[in-house]
Design a protein around this motif. Structure first.
Motif, PDB file in Angstrom:
ATOM      1  N   PRO A  47      44.608  39.087  26.635  1.00 25.04           N
ATOM      2  CA  PRO A  47      45.064  40.458  26.923  1.00 25.04           C
ATOM      3  C   PRO A  47      45.516  41.207  25.672  1.00 25.04           C
ATOM      4  N   ILE A  54      42.135  42.794  29.479  1.00 19.70           N
ATOM      5  CA  ILE A  54      43.082  42.999  30.588  1.00 19.70           C
ATOM      6  C   ILE A  54      42.318  43.271  31.880  1.00 19.70           C
ATOM      7  N   ALA A  87      47.644  44.023  36.424  1.00 16.37           N
ATOM      8  CA  ALA A  87      46.698  44.380  35.362  1.00 16.37           C
ATOM      9  C   ALA A  87      46.269  45.837  35.483  1.00 16.37           C
TER      10      ALA A  87
END
Length: 213
Positions: A47, A54, A87
């Motif tokens: 990420p 992500i 997310a």
């Protein structure tokens, strides 16, 4: 997936895992295998590299949520959906992946499917009433999620809503509707056994979907 692995591309592998998850789920493969594939692919992502990783990580948590829902595991399904939602929040309300379409709208829309598979029709209908599918930048996705909304109303016994939503789904993307098993089955069932109020519309829909007797 083989090409993605040969290219040694974590992002391509993650995207392939999303699509393979759908194939396995529709084929009725064991949910453990589907979740294992998604979770192994997540470990290849970072990420910290930015929005692409992500989004792909969120997408794979969504895949796991759908797999667990198909197996009737409510707690695990909701746990992974929450991670996908986190997310999407991290990426912002206006974000949508350019070709996977992952973003807040997509996560919200898949809550309909998750609750349908958990046989929680009330929760599925509630999820549907809180999203605007018209803003989703993909005709195929809009059509699919409209069909899933129709499936939620079918579980509630609301046949008028089912026909209305399936007609909207066909208008959004005829091919998506024609090859959707629920849409085809519901059109035939309502054309043959639906109330007089919707029978003619259901028969017209069945003809459009190519399943008219």
């Amino acid at each position: 997936m083989t090409i993605a692995q040969d290219a040694d591309s974590p992002r391509a592998i993650a995207a392939s895992a999303w699509y393979l998850n759908h194939v396995f789920r529709d084929a009725g493969e064991r949910h453990e295998a589907r979740v294992d594939l998604a979770m192994k692919s997540i470990t290849l992502l970072d990420p910290g590299r930015g929005s692409e990783d992500i989004a792909l990580g969120g997408l794979l948590h969504l895949a796991a949520a759908l797999s667990y829902a198909k197996a009737g595991q409510k707690g695990n399904a909701e746990r992974h959906w929450d991670k996908a939602d986190e997310a999407a929040h991290r990426l912002g309300d206006g974000y949508a992946h350019p070709w996977l379409i992952f973003g807040q709208d997509m996560v919200n829309a898949y809550a309909i499917t998750m609750n349908n598979d958990l046989i929680r029709s009330g929760a599925a209908v509630d999820a549907a009433t809180h999203i605007d599918l018209g803003t989703m930048p993909s005709a195929t996705r809009r059509s699919f999620h409209l069909i899933e909304t129709a499936r939620a109303y079918s579980l509630e016994g609301e046949s008028v809503a089912v026909v209305h939503l399936l007609k909207k789904a066909y208008k959004a993307s005829p091919e998506t509707a024609r090859y959707n098993l629920f849409a085809r089955g519901a059109a035939v069932e309502l054309a043959e056994n639906g109330s007089a109020v919707i029978r003619d519309d259901a028969r017209g829909l069945a003809r459009q979907l190519g399943v008219a007797a």
